[in-house]
Structure formats: structure tokens, C-alpha cells
Motif scaffolding. Sequence first.
Motif, PDB file in Angstrom:
ATOM      1  N   ALA A  42      29.518  47.831  31.349  1.00  0.00           N
ATOM      2  CA  ALA A  42      29.606  49.283  31.509  1.00  0.00           C
ATOM      3  C   ALA A  42      29.926  49.679  32.947  1.00  0.00           C
ATOM      4  O   ALA A  42      30.518  50.714  33.193  1.00  0.00           O
ATOM      5  CB  ALA A  42      28.288  49.918  31.088  1.00  0.00           C
ATOM      6  N   LEU A  98      31.921  48.082  35.056  1.00  0.00           N
ATOM      7  CA  LEU A  98      33.190  47.573  35.579  1.00  0.00           C
ATOM      8  C   LEU A  98      34.079  48.705  36.041  1.00  0.00           C
ATOM      9  O   LEU A  98      34.163  49.740  35.401  1.00  0.00           O
ATOM     10  CB  LEU A  98      33.934  46.795  34.493  1.00  0.00           C
ATOM     11  CG  LEU A  98      33.402  45.431  34.103  1.00  0.00           C
ATOM     12  CD1 LEU A  98      34.220  44.879  32.959  1.00  0.00           C
ATOM     13  CD2 LEU A  98      33.441  44.481  35.273  1.00  0.00           C
ATOM     14  N   SER A  99      34.769  48.495  37.147  1.00  0.00           N
ATOM     15  CA  SER A  99      35.731  49.491  37.604  1.00  0.00           C
ATOM     16  C   SER A  99      37.038  49.246  36.867  1.00  0.00           C
ATOM     17  O   SER A  99      37.211  48.246  36.181  1.00  0.00           O
ATOM     18  CB  SER A  99      35.944  49.377  39.105  1.00  0.00           C
ATOM     19  OG  SER A  99      36.833  48.316  39.373  1.00  0.00           O
ATOM     20  N   ASP A 100      37.994  50.186  37.030  1.00  0.00           N
ATOM     21  CA  ASP A 100      39.277  50.082  36.336  1.00  0.00           C
ATOM     22  C   ASP A 100      39.982  48.771  36.715  1.00  0.00           C
ATOM     23  O   ASP A 100      40.548  48.074  35.867  1.00  0.00           O
ATOM     24  CB  ASP A 100      40.147  51.285  36.708  1.00  0.00           C
ATOM     25  CG  ASP A 100      41.387  51.370  35.850  1.00  0.00           C
ATOM     26  OD1 ASP A 100      42.480  51.561  36.401  1.00  0.00           O
ATOM     27  OD2 ASP A 100      41.264  51.228  34.615  1.00  0.00           O
ATOM     28  N   ARG A 120      38.255  45.805  35.039  1.00  0.00           N
ATOM     29  CA  ARG A 120      38.640  45.705  33.630  1.00  0.00           C
ATOM     30  C   ARG A 120      39.992  45.041  33.495  1.00  0.00           C
ATOM     31  O   ARG A 120      40.227  44.228  32.602  1.00  0.00           O
ATOM     32  CB  ARG A 120      38.666  47.097  32.996  1.00  0.00           C
ATOM     33  CG  ARG A 120      37.463  47.388  32.127  1.00  0.00           C
ATOM     34  CD  ARG A 120      37.453  48.799  31.632  1.00  0.00           C
ATOM     35  NE  ARG A 120      36.745  49.666  32.552  1.00  0.00           N
ATOM     36  CZ  ARG A 120      37.193  50.827  33.001  1.00  0.00           C
ATOM     37  NH1 ARG A 120      38.354  51.282  32.638  1.00  0.00           N
ATOM     38  NH2 ARG A 120      36.479  51.549  33.835  1.00  0.00           N
TER      39      ARG A 120
END
Lengths: 230, 139
Positions: B106, B108-110, B113
Motif C-alpha cells: 500500500a 509503494l510510490s508510483d 510500482r
Amino acid sequence: MSRNSFLVPGVSRYSRTAVYRKKALYKIKKYETAAAPKDVATDKVVEVKGAKNGGKRTIPANKASRFYPAEDIRQPKKSRKSVKTAPLRGSISAGSVVILLAGRHRGKRVVVLKQLDSGLLLVTGPFRVNGVPIRRVDQAYVIATSTKIEIPEVDAKFNDAYFKKNKDVKEKEFLAKKESKVATSESKVADQKAVDKVILEAVAKTPFLRQYLGAKFSLSKGQFPHNMQF
Amino acid sequence: MVQGAFTRQVQVGRIVLLNNGPVAGKLAVIVEIIDHNRALIDGPTTGVSRQPFAYKDMTLTPLVVKDLPRGAGQKTVKKFLEKADAVAKWEQSAWAKKIASRDARAGLSDFDRFKVQKLKAQRRFALGGALAQAKKQAA
């Protein structure tokens, strides 16, 4: 005298347009903008004929009018609000990677260079990575990610005046058919290359970052932006 | 004492996972049973202050701190928790690991990801190649 009434609290007997008709608001001129007060002399000195009349007389510069309109015309209230440029969001700074949400480059991840005086963000793709040139973008149409790249301060020549289109270019673009494009000037191409060179050097240091900037953002099933960290 | 199918009992010393309020997600120990709805809990090593807590707002874990005296004070509770090393045992459990991985996903940054997507693809590719090799050798 109220030309309207309530049938039930909150429900008026007559609609907005019906009230307009009943009050004969169509007869009343809406607004008269007040003229700016000029620095004019209120009095003037005039020569008077006749030997015994004192030679000169001080009279008002503008004669008072003999007739006034039967009904007063409303003056609009002066607004005390001042328009300011949008403050930069805390999550955006020079070198932040940002996702564009609208326009022809929607979905692309770009690098922010700085905020211009008009409040718009100055961004670049870099051009070789995702086809986004040095461009202006509004903060509101952007998702800020937490990814930041170390870039030096951008040249001060990139300001709002740099992007202003002059008349003949606008005409050319309008007359050019949809398929053909107006070629960008040599200097702009050179500017793009100079800015991007520095950024690409910084990008090369982080693994996957160049691929990341080249990829588009999209939502898949089960992903909800309000639940996601950017 | 096992009562039928219930393996986790509400008892003094039972480690519980709190579900509600500002302490949600933290561990605590049952120190005293107040009544059929609430217990007195304490979590000096996990940042939970000593307080009454409703059973419906907590989840019982399989861990128990043995021989914890009923109504023990905070210092004693801390001593027993550290001796039993309860928190460390919890972190090793599959349950705690699942929670940790869920939270990591949940957060994780963009960019994270994107990296996960690329690395998974790399792994899939490598596995596919190895599988194809193994199949060829078996055939």
C-alpha cells in the motif's frame, strides 16, 4: 414591496424569471461603471465683461446639471479580492516527476523544471524519452509523485515571454493543414537539447528511471487513486 | 484447558492485536479481565498505554505470555514481555509477515510500482526459460 411569497418554507410562489417580469427589471439598466475620478480643477477663473463687475470671477469648472434621471442606476460594488498566482504545491519542486492528466500528453510522466511567474509549471519530457518538449502545464492538471531527480537550476530565459506566440506564427499554424506541422525554430530545438542533456545525465544514474519516464501511467482494475501513494 | 474447538482463550497473558482506534494494528497483553465485554490491556513495549479494551475491538493471537500475574503493574508486564520476547516471536509469524507485506504494497510510490512490474516480468521470463529447459531435458 415583495412581489414574491412562499407557498411552503423554501418554495417560492414565483420563479426567478417570473419575479423578473413582475418587477419589470427589464426596464432598469443593470450597471453603470463609475468613471475613474480625474484630477481636474474644481473651480476656474473666468473673465467677466462690464466695468463694475470685478473683471474676474471664480466659477465651478463643470456646470451643475439641470436635469437628473428619474431613477438611480445601480453602481456595482467594488471587489476587494486580488488575483494571485497559485502557490506551488508542497509535493512539487524542481526535479520532481509529475504525471500529466490532460492535454495531448496525458498519462505521461515528466520532469518539473520550475514554476513560472504566471503560476504554471515548466516541464520537459525529456523530449527524447517521451516526446514532451519544454512546455507549460497547470499544477491542477498534474499528479505529483514522490520521485525527485537532482537537476541544476534551469536558465532564467525560460519564462512566460519565451512561450508567447507572435501574430504571424499563429496565422501560419491556423492556415497549415491538419497533417502538416509548423516546424519549430532552430533555437528552440537547441534549447530543448541543452536542457535535456543535463536531465538525462541525472536520469541515467537511477536504474529503471528512464524506462519509467518513457512509460505512460494508467489505472488497472482494483486501483483507486485516493487509496494509492504516488 | 481446551474447550472444544476454541484454541485461543481470553486469559491473563494472552497477546492480542488491537483493531480499533489510534492504537489499531498494535500488540498488547491482557493483564486483567474486567467483565464479559472488556479486559485491561497493556503494551509497554509496543506503545500501548494501559487501558480497558473491548473484546470486540481486539483479535486474539496464538501467543501467550506464561505465568503473568493477574493485574500486574506496567513494570512487571514489561519484564515478562521482554523475557518471553513476545514481539519478536510475533514478527516471525506468517500472520505478521502478511500484514507487513500488505502495508508495504500500500505504501509503494508510483516509481516503486513500476519497478515491481519490471522486476516481476524479468523473473517470469527467467522462470519461463528455466522451465522450458527442464521440459526439454525431461523429454
